[in-house]
Design a protein around this motif. Structure first.
Motif, PDB file in Angstrom:
ATOM      1  N   ALA A  71       5.101  27.478 -87.689  1.00 26.61           N
ATOM      2  CA  ALA A  71       6.591  27.454 -87.463  1.00 26.61           C
ATOM      3  C   ALA A  71       7.004  26.372 -86.420  1.00 26.61           C
ATOM      4  O   ALA A  71       7.720  25.510 -86.907  1.00 26.61           O
ATOM      5  CB  ALA A  71       7.217  28.989 -86.889  1.00 26.61           C
ATOM      6  N   HIS A  72       6.084  26.223 -85.370  1.00 25.86           N
ATOM      7  CA  HIS A  72       6.436  25.202 -84.703  1.00 25.86           C
ATOM      8  C   HIS A  72       6.111  23.812 -85.090  1.00 25.86           C
ATOM      9  O   HIS A  72       6.902  22.937 -85.035  1.00 25.86           O
ATOM     10  CB  HIS A  72       5.411  25.420 -83.290  1.00 25.86           C
ATOM     11  N   ASN A 105       9.052  23.470 -87.619  1.00 31.90           N
ATOM     12  CA  ASN A 105      10.277  23.475 -87.197  1.00 31.90           C
ATOM     13  C   ASN A 105      10.880  22.181 -86.560  1.00 31.90           C
ATOM     14  O   ASN A 105      11.881  21.900 -86.534  1.00 31.90           O
ATOM     15  CB  ASN A 105      10.590  24.758 -86.153  1.00 31.90           C
ATOM     16  N   GLN A 106       9.563  21.471 -86.124  1.00 32.43           N
ATOM     17  CA  GLN A 106       9.994  20.287 -85.359  1.00 32.43           C
ATOM     18  C   GLN A 106      10.699  19.327 -86.390  1.00 32.43           C
ATOM     19  O   GLN A 106      11.826  18.661 -86.034  1.00 32.43           O
ATOM     20  CB  GLN A 106       8.683  19.924 -84.632  1.00 32.43           C
ATOM     21  N   LEU A 166      11.857  19.839 -89.088  1.00 29.50           N
ATOM     22  CA  LEU A 166      13.171  20.294 -89.681  1.00 29.50           C
ATOM     23  C   LEU A 166      14.304  20.168 -88.697  1.00 29.50           C
ATOM     24  O   LEU A 166      15.351  20.048 -89.146  1.00 29.50           O
ATOM     25  CB  LEU A 166      12.961  22.088 -89.997  1.00 29.50           C
ATOM     26  N   SER A 167      13.947  20.657 -87.483  1.00 29.87           N
ATOM     27  CA  SER A 167      15.160  20.413 -86.470  1.00 29.87           C
ATOM     28  C   SER A 167      15.583  19.033 -86.462  1.00 29.87           C
ATOM     29  O   SER A 167      16.806  18.735 -86.476  1.00 29.87           O
ATOM     30  CB  SER A 167      14.557  20.753 -85.114  1.00 29.87           C
ATOM     31  N   GLY A 168      14.616  18.027 -86.810  1.00 26.83           N
ATOM     32  CA  GLY A 168      14.998  16.491 -86.418  1.00 26.83           C
ATOM     33  C   GLY A 168      15.843  16.346 -87.972  1.00 26.83           C
ATOM     34  O   GLY A 168      16.849  15.581 -87.754  1.00 26.83           O
ATOM     35  N   ILE A 185      17.816  18.295 -89.511  1.00 27.80           N
ATOM     36  CA  ILE A 185      19.100  18.909 -89.309  1.00 27.80           C
ATOM     37  C   ILE A 185      20.083  18.184 -88.449  1.00 27.80           C
ATOM     38  O   ILE A 185      21.309  17.743 -88.519  1.00 27.80           O
ATOM     39  CB  ILE A 185      19.285  20.482 -89.078  1.00 27.80           C
ATOM     40  N   THR A 186      19.385  17.785 -87.313  1.00 23.55           N
ATOM     41  CA  THR A 186      20.105  17.125 -86.202  1.00 23.55           C
ATOM     42  C   THR A 186      20.526  15.653 -86.812  1.00 23.55           C
ATOM     43  O   THR A 186      21.786  15.228 -86.696  1.00 23.55           O
ATOM     44  CB  THR A 186      19.176  16.845 -84.911  1.00 23.55           C
ATOM     45  N   ASN A 187      19.522  15.055 -87.362  1.00 23.29           N
ATOM     46  CA  ASN A 187      19.908  13.847 -88.047  1.00 23.29           C
ATOM     47  C   ASN A 187      21.093  13.603 -89.053  1.00 23.29           C
ATOM     48  O   ASN A 187      21.942  12.983 -88.921  1.00 23.29           O
ATOM     49  CB  ASN A 187      18.533  12.984 -88.253  1.00 23.29           C
ATOM     50  N   GLY A 203      23.294  16.176 -89.304  1.00 23.86           N
ATOM     51  CA  GLY A 203      24.393  16.702 -88.621  1.00 23.86           C
ATOM     52  C   GLY A 203      25.154  15.129 -88.024  1.00 23.86           C
ATOM     53  O   GLY A 203      26.208  14.922 -87.961  1.00 23.86           O
ATOM     54  N   ARG A 211      16.275   8.384 -90.351  1.00 23.87           N
ATOM     55  CA  ARG A 211      15.317   9.407 -89.484  1.00 23.87           C
ATOM     56  C   ARG A 211      15.352  10.839 -90.343  1.00 23.87           C
ATOM     57  O   ARG A 211      14.174  11.376 -90.279  1.00 23.87           O
ATOM     58  CB  ARG A 211      15.876   9.692 -88.048  1.00 23.87           C
ATOM     59  N   ARG A 242      12.744  10.396 -92.646  1.00 21.07           N
ATOM     60  CA  ARG A 242      11.305  10.286 -91.885  1.00 21.07           C
ATOM     61  C   ARG A 242      10.663  11.677 -91.654  1.00 21.07           C
ATOM     62  O   ARG A 242       9.646  12.385 -91.541  1.00 21.07           O
ATOM     63  CB  ARG A 242      11.506   9.524 -90.665  1.00 21.07           C
ATOM     64  N   ASP A 243      11.806  12.599 -90.966  1.00 24.12           N
ATOM     65  CA  ASP A 243      11.378  13.854 -90.642  1.00 24.12           C
ATOM     66  C   ASP A 243      10.904  14.842 -91.792  1.00 24.12           C
ATOM     67  O   ASP A 243      10.274  15.753 -91.783  1.00 24.12           O
ATOM     68  CB  ASP A 243      12.337  14.614 -89.695  1.00 24.12           C
ATOM     69  N   ARG A 273       7.857  14.196 -92.382  1.00 29.95           N
ATOM     70  CA  ARG A 273       6.844  14.831 -91.427  1.00 29.95           C
ATOM     71  C   ARG A 273       6.740  16.316 -91.862  1.00 29.95           C
ATOM     72  O   ARG A 273       5.725  16.874 -91.743  1.00 29.95           O
ATOM     73  CB  ARG A 273       7.230  14.710 -90.201  1.00 29.95           C
ATOM     74  N   SER A 320      16.767  11.731 -82.035  1.00 31.47           N
ATOM     75  CA  SER A 320      17.969  12.244 -82.669  1.00 31.47           C
ATOM     76  C   SER A 320      18.884  13.002 -81.827  1.00 31.47           C
ATOM     77  O   SER A 320      20.157  13.004 -82.016  1.00 31.47           O
ATOM     78  CB  SER A 320      17.445  13.023 -83.951  1.00 31.47           C
ATOM     79  N   LEU A 358      23.474  12.779 -81.403  1.00 25.44           N
ATOM     80  CA  LEU A 358      24.446  13.998 -81.705  1.00 25.44           C
ATOM     81  C   LEU A 358      25.115  14.250 -80.498  1.00 25.44           C
ATOM     82  O   LEU A 358      26.489  14.573 -80.817  1.00 25.44           O
ATOM     83  CB  LEU A 358      23.463  15.369 -82.121  1.00 25.44           C
ATOM     84  N   ALA A 380      10.865  25.404 -80.589  1.00 23.56           N
ATOM     85  CA  ALA A 380      10.316  25.542 -82.134  1.00 23.56           C
ATOM     86  C   ALA A 380       9.720  26.844 -82.368  1.00 23.56           C
ATOM     87  O   ALA A 380       9.142  26.967 -83.507  1.00 23.56           O
ATOM     88  CB  ALA A 380       9.541  24.437 -82.448  1.00 23.56           C
ATOM     89  N   HIS A 381       9.364  27.357 -81.313  1.00 24.44           N
ATOM     90  CA  HIS A 381       8.672  28.725 -81.490  1.00 24.44           C
ATOM     91  C   HIS A 381       9.471  29.822 -81.707  1.00 24.44           C
ATOM     92  O   HIS A 381      10.767  29.914 -81.322  1.00 24.44           O
ATOM     93  CB  HIS A 381       7.766  29.082 -80.092  1.00 24.44           C
ATOM     94  N   GLN A 382       9.263  30.704 -82.550  1.00 26.12           N
ATOM     95  CA  GLN A 382      10.093  31.675 -83.270  1.00 26.12           C
ATOM     96  C   GLN A 382      10.060  33.167 -82.436  1.00 26.12           C
ATOM     97  O   GLN A 382      10.147  34.096 -82.934  1.00 26.12           O
ATOM     98  CB  GLN A 382       9.767  31.830 -84.560  1.00 26.12           C
ATOM     99  N   LYS A 402      14.847  26.151 -82.851  1.00 24.18           N
ATOM    100  CA  LYS A 402      14.869  25.082 -83.953  1.00 24.18           C
ATOM    101  C   LYS A 402      14.479  25.457 -85.450  1.00 24.18           C
ATOM    102  O   LYS A 402      13.630  26.286 -85.180  1.00 24.18           O
ATOM    103  CB  LYS A 402      13.861  24.000 -83.453  1.00 24.18           C
ATOM    104  N   PRO A 403      14.843  25.072 -86.431  1.00 27.16           N
ATOM    105  CA  PRO A 403      16.170  24.136 -86.255  1.00 27.16           C
ATOM    106  C   PRO A 403      17.522  24.830 -86.235  1.00 27.16           C
ATOM    107  O   PRO A 403      17.780  25.888 -86.669  1.00 27.16           O
ATOM    108  CB  PRO A 403      16.147  23.589 -87.828  1.00 27.16           C
ATOM    109  N   ASP A 461      24.409  21.886 -85.666  1.00 29.34           N
ATOM    110  CA  ASP A 461      24.945  20.976 -84.679  1.00 29.34           C
ATOM    111  C   ASP A 461      26.247  21.891 -83.869  1.00 29.34           C
ATOM    112  O   ASP A 461      26.368  21.652 -82.768  1.00 29.34           O
ATOM    113  CB  ASP A 461      25.638  19.744 -85.170  1.00 29.34           C
TER     114      ASP A 461
END
Lengths: 714, 124
Positions: free
Chosen positions: A495-496, A499-500, A502-504, A506-508, A510, A532, A535-536, A539, B20, B24, B85-87, B106-107, B110
C-alpha cells in the motif's frame, strides 16, 4: 534050539520086518521134537496103520491147552466104520466101556459080519496122557510083534506127548511171562506217561508262577517308576493312618526321607497340629461309617513341611481297591506357585480395572453370531449403564449420537460379514445431554465352529478430542494471526509503495484541473502537472511489476512432481483451518496422473490460495453445507488440471475478467493480490488459471500445468 | 490574494510529493515551503512564520509525530495535518489525541486537504 533055528523063512522075514518097523518107530521122536500134540497124533496114526495093516487106529490125547481131549483116527474105507474121529471115539466107548483105558484088553467085535480085534493101549501111566486104539480083521491080531510095536509106539508117544505138554506148558509159561512183562511194561509206560504229565503240569504251574512273579515284579517296577518320577507327592496310608509309601516328590516337598516317613502317622508328619484332630475324627468317621468328605474330591488345604513351614496343597484321596483293611493313596501337589499366580492374576485384574478407570478405557467382548456381549465395569461407567446389566446392540445404539448411528451400523455389519478387525471413533450422548467421544478398537478372534469373537477396548477420548480441538483452534488462530500479520505487513508495504504514486497522480490531477480552471488558465502549470500525473502513473505500474517480481521473480525450481501428492499435502496443511471454518473437504484425485515439472512450493502456494479463497467464499454461508472439493484430472494428452470447487457465494460473471487483476478484490479484508500472484506463477509454468461459476451454488477455480513428455509416467 | 498569504510548510521525504503538493496548496491560495525532512524544516528557521504543517508520518530520521512533539516541547504550537501512505487506521485517533488537526491517508482528494488546511488555519 535047533528046532527053533528051523523056523520058517516066513518067520524070519516077519522078524526082519518087525525090526525095520521098530527102527521106523524109534525115528518118530526125532520128528516130534519141538512139535505139538497134533503132529504127534497124526504121524503116530499114519506110521501104525502102515506098519500093522490096521483097519482102524485111533488116538485120544489130553490137550495141553484145553479140557476137551483131542481125538484123531485113521480107518480103512468101506469096512463099515465111522469116519470121523469123534464118532469112532463114541463107538469105541460103546465097545470098551468108559474105563477102556483102565482095562486094556483086546476086545473082539463084529462089524459088517466080519470080526474085528480091538486093542486099546494107555498113553502114559493110568492113561494120563490119553489112549491109543488099534483094530484089525487079522485073526492073529494083536500078535506078539503087533503088541511089541504098539507098546513101543505107545511108550514113545507118551514120551513125545509129555515132552509136547512140557513144551506147551513152557510155551504157555513163556507166553504168560511175555504177557506179564508186556502188561508190566504197559503199566510202567502208563505210569511213566502219567509221571511225565505230572511233571509237565508241575512245570507249567511253575512257569505260570514264574510269569506271575515276573509280572508282579514288572508291575512293582512300574509302580516304583511312577512313584519315583511323579511330580505329585504320592503318599499311601493303611487303615491306621500309617504311611506305607512315600515317593521322591513327597520327600522333596515335605523334607522327610522315605525311610523316616514310612511307618509314621500321616497326621503327625504333614498335617499341621491345629488340623490333626479334625483329620483324626474324619478318619475315624470314615472307618466307622464309610462316609467321607474327602474321597474322590479335589480339595485344597494347608500342609506342613519337616521344618514346620506351612504351604497350600491340592489334595485328592482314593481308596486302594484291595481286600482286607482299607488303605488309601493321597495325591498332593504344592500349589504355592499357583496361588501366587492366582494372586498375581487378581492383582493384574485389579491393576487393569484401575488402569481402565484411570485411562477411561473399557474393554468388551462380542461373540458372533449370538451377539453375546460382556463389558468391563469401566465400560458400563463410560456408557452410564448400571454395572452388570444386560448389554445389547440396541441398548448401545440408544446411547450413540444420532449422527454416528449410521457409522455404528456399518461397522457392525462389516464385522458380521468380513470378520476383519475394526477401529473407529464415535460419540455417545449421555442422559444429561453431555457428549463423549469414544475411540473403539476391536480385534477378531476366531472361535470354534466358525464362530467369531471380537475383543476390544473403548477409550473415552473426549478430553483428548477437546484438547485437540482447542489445540487445533489455537494453531489455526496462530496461523491466522501469522497470515494476517504477514499479509498485513505485505499489504502495508504494498500500500505504501502504491499509495505514493497514486497520491501523486491524484494531487497532480487535482492541481492540473485547478490550474486550467483559473482565469487566466495556467496552461504551463497544467501541462507540468499533467506530465507529473503520467510520471506517477508509470511509477505505480513499476510498483506492480516489482510486486509480481517479488513473488515470481526467482526462477522456478523445476522438478518432477505428482500433483495428487501436492494436493494431499495442501489439504493436510489446511485441514485444521477448514474444520475450524466448518468446511467439509474432499479429494477426488485422478488415477495415473502424469508427472508434471514445476516448482512444488509455488504450485502449492497457488493451491493454498485457491483453497483459502474457497473457504473465505463460504464463510457467510449458513443455509447449506460448506463443501470444498479438490479434483485432479487429465487435461487432454499433455497437461493435468487441478480444480478447487466450493459452495460459497459464487462469482458474478461480469467480475470474472477482473478477478486476476492485481488489487482487485471482492473481499472486505482482501487485498486483491492472491489471484494476481497465482496467475503469474501459473503463467511461468506455461499453464492457465481460470475461474467459473458453478451450475449450483459456489464457484470453481482451476489451473492446468503441462506435463512434459519426459515427465510422464511410463 | 492581497493580504499576506499564510505560510504552509510541506515536510515529506518523497520528492514527487514535494513537487506536486506545493502546487496544489498554492492553487488553494497559500504560500508554501517544502522540506525533505523534519531536521531540514527545523534548520530553516521559519517556525515563527509557518501557520500550518503538512507533515508526512514516516520519514528517515525524525518522524512526523516526533517533530510534532518537538514543536510542542518548544511551545511552537503549529497546527499539523499528517499525511501518510500507510493504511494504519489505528494511528489516526492517537495523532488527533496528541493534538493533530487531521490525518489524511494517501491518496487523498484535494477537497479533503483543503478542508484540513482551513481547519488548521482557523485553529491557528
Amino acid at each position: 534050539m535047533e528046532a527053533r533055528l528051523d523056523h520058517s523063512s516066513g518067520e524070519i522075514r516077519r522078524l526082519q520086518r518087525c525090526i525095520s518097523d521098530l527102527v521106523g518107530l524109534l525115528a518118530l521122536p526125532a520128528i516130534w521134537t519141538g512139535g505139538d500134540v497134533t503132529l504127534i497124533g497124526r504121524t503116530l496114526l499114519d506110521a501104525l496103520r502102515e506098519m500093522l495093516d490096521l483097519d482102524l487106529v485111533y488116538v485120544r490125547m489130553r490137550s495141553p491147552s484145553d479140557e476137551v481131549p483131542l481125538e484123531m483116527a485113521r480107518v480103512v474105507a468101506d469096512r463099515g466104520l465111522p469116519t470121523s474121529a469123534t464118532a469112532i471115539g463114541d463107538q469105541l466107548r460103546g465097545w470098551l466101556g468108559d474105563g477102556m483105558a483102565v482095562a486094556p484088553r483086546t476086545v473082539l467085535v463084529t462089524i459088517g459080519g466080519q470080526d474085528l480085534s480091538v486093542a486099546p493101549l494107555r498113553l502114559g501111566l493110568q492113561e494120563d496122557l490119553g489112549m491109543l486104539v488099534a483094530a484089525s480083521r487079522r485073526p492073529d491080531f494083536p500078535g506078539q510083534t503087533d503088541r511089541l510095536l504098539l507098546n513101543v509106539a505107545a511108550n514113545h508117544a507118551a514120551l513125545g506127548l509129555r515132552e509136547a505138554h512140557l513144551l506147551a506148558a513152557q510155551r504157555r509159561l513163556a507166553g504168560e511171562l511175555d504177557r506179564r512183562v508186556a502188561d508190566r511194561t504197559r503199566e510202567l509206560a502208563r505210569a511213566n506217561a502219567e509221571l511225565r504229565n505230572e511233571v509237565a503240569e508241575r512245570r507249567a504251574v511253575e512257569d505260570r508262577l514264574r510269569w506271575e512273579e515276573r509280572q508282579l515284579k514288572q508291575s512293582e517296577a512300574r509302580k516304583a517308576a511312577i512313584l519315583d518320577s511323579a511330580l505329585e507327592c504320592i503318599v499311601t496310608i493303611d487303615h491306621e493312618g500309617r504311611i506305607t509309601e512315600f515317593n521322591p516328590a513327597a520327600e522333596r516337598t515335605f523334607g522327610y526321607a522315605r525311610d523316616h516317613a514310612i511307618g509314621s502317622l500321616l497326621a503327625d508328619l504333614i498335617v499341621p497340629p491345629e488340623q490333626r484332630e479334625a483329620h483324626r475324627l474324619g478318619f475315624v468317621r470314615y472307618l466307622a461309617t464309610g462316609e467321607s468328605r474327602l474321597l474322590g474330591r479335589r480339595l485344597e488345604m494347608t500342609a506342613m513341611r519337616a521344618d514346620g513351614s506351612r504351604f497350600p496343597v491340592e489334595l485328592s484321596i482314593t481308596r486302594i481297591p484291595v481286600d482286607g483293611p482299607p488303605s488309601f493313596t493321597g495325591y498332593l501337589r504344592d500349589i504355592t506357585e499357583r496361588r501366587e499366580y492366582e494372586a498375581s492374576i487378581r492383582r493384574s485384574e485389579a491393576f487393569l480395572a484401575e488402569a481402565q478407570r484411570l485411562s477411561l478405557t473399557g474393554s468388551f467382548s462380542w461373540r458372533l453370531p449370538g451377539d453375546e456381549i460382556s463389558w468391563s465395569e469401566q465400560l458400563y461407567r463410560i456408557f452410564g449403564f448400571e454395572p452388570g446389566s444386560a448389554v445389547s446392540l440396541e441398548r448401545i445404539a440408544s446411547r450413540v449420537h444420532p449422527d454416528d448411528r449410521a457409522v455404528l451400523g456399518e461397522m457392525v455389519l462389516a464385522a458380521r460379514t468380513s470378520g476383519r478387525d475394526f477401529e473407529f471413533e464415535h460419540r455417545i450422548r449421555l442422559p444429561d445431554d453431555s457428549i463423549r467421544h469414544l475411540h473403539l478398537v476391536a480385534h477378531a478372534v476366531p472361535g470354534r465352529s466358525g464362530n467369531r469373537e471380537y475383543i476390544g477396548a473403548v477409550q473415552d477420548v473426549t478430553d483428548r478430542r477437546q484438547s485437540e480441538l482447542a489445540l487445533s483452534k489455537a494453531r489455526s488462530d496462530l496461523a491466522h494471526v501469522t497470515r494476517v500479520s504477514t499479509l498485513g505487513a505485505l499489504t502495508a508495504s504494498i500500500a505504501h509503495e502504491v499509495n505514493q504514486p497514486l497520491s501523486g497522480i491524484i494531487t497532480n490531477a487535482g492541481t492540473c484541473l485547478r490550474m486550467l480552471a483559473a482565469d487566466p488558465p495556467n496552461v504551463e502549470g497544467a501541462r507540468e502537472t499533467a506530465r507529473r500525473t503520467i510520471r506517477d502513473g508509470n511509477r505505480a505500474s513499476e510498483v506492480i511489476t516489482r510486486l509480481r517480481g517479488l513473488f515470481s521473480g526467482k526462477d522456478i525450481a523445476s522438478e518432477p512432481l505428482d500433483l495428487n501428492d501436492a494436493a494431499r499435502e495442501v489439504l493436510a496443511l489446511s485441514l485444521g483451518e477448514l474444520q475450524q471454518a466448518g468446511v467439509v473437504s474432499r479429494l477426488e484425485l485422478a488415477e495415473d496422473l502424469p508427472t508434471v515439472h514445476g516448482d512444488r512450493v509455488q504450485l502449492q502456494q497457488v493451491m493454498l490460495n485457491l483453497v483459502r479463497n474457497a473457504a473465505d467464499a463460504m464463510a457467510a454461508i449458513e443455509d447449506r453445507p460448506r463443501q470444498l472439493l479438490i479434483r485432479t484430472a487429465h487435461e487432454g494428452s499433455d497437461a493435468v488440471r487441478l480444480m478447487v470447487e466450493d459452495s460459497g457465494v459464487g462469482i458474478d460473471p461480469e467480475q470474472i475478467e477482473h478477478l486476476f487483476d492485481a488489487f482487485y478484490t471482492t473481499k472486505e479484508a482482501g487485498m486483491g493480490v492472491g489471484l494476481s500472484v497465482s496467475r503469474s506463477i501459473i503463467d511461468r509454468h506455461q499453464g492457465r488459471l481460470w475461474a467459473t461459476p458453478n451450475r449450483g451454488p459456489g464457484a470453481t477455480f482451476g489451473f492446468t500445468v503441462p506435463c512434459l513428455a519426459t515427465g510422464r509416467s511410463p | 490574494m492581497n493580504q499576506p498569504r499564510s505560510l504552509v510548510a510541506v515536510v515529506d521525504d518523497d520528492e514527487s510529493v514535494r513537487e506536486s503538493l506545493p502546487d496544489l496548496v498554492r492553487e488553494f491560495g497559500f504560500a508554501v515551503e517544502a522540506y525533505p525532512s523534519a531536521e531540514a524544516f527545523l534548520a530553516a528557521g521559519n517556525l515563527a512564520e509557518t501557520r500550518c504543517l503538512v507533515l508526512d508520518i514516516g520519514m528517515p530520521g525524525m518522524s512526523g509525530p516526533e517533530l510534532h512533539r518537538e514543536l510542542r516541547r518548544r511551545q511552537r504550537a503549529i497546527p499539523v495535518v499528517f499525511i501518510t501512505a500507510h493504511q494504519d487506521e489505528t494511528i489516526r485517533p492517537r495523532l488527533l489525541a496528541e493534538g493533530a488537526v487531521e490525518c489524511l491517508f494517501k491518496p487523498f482528494s484535494d477537497a479533503d486537504l483543503l478542508a484540513a488546511l482551513n481547519t488548521a488555519l482557523r485553529v491557528a
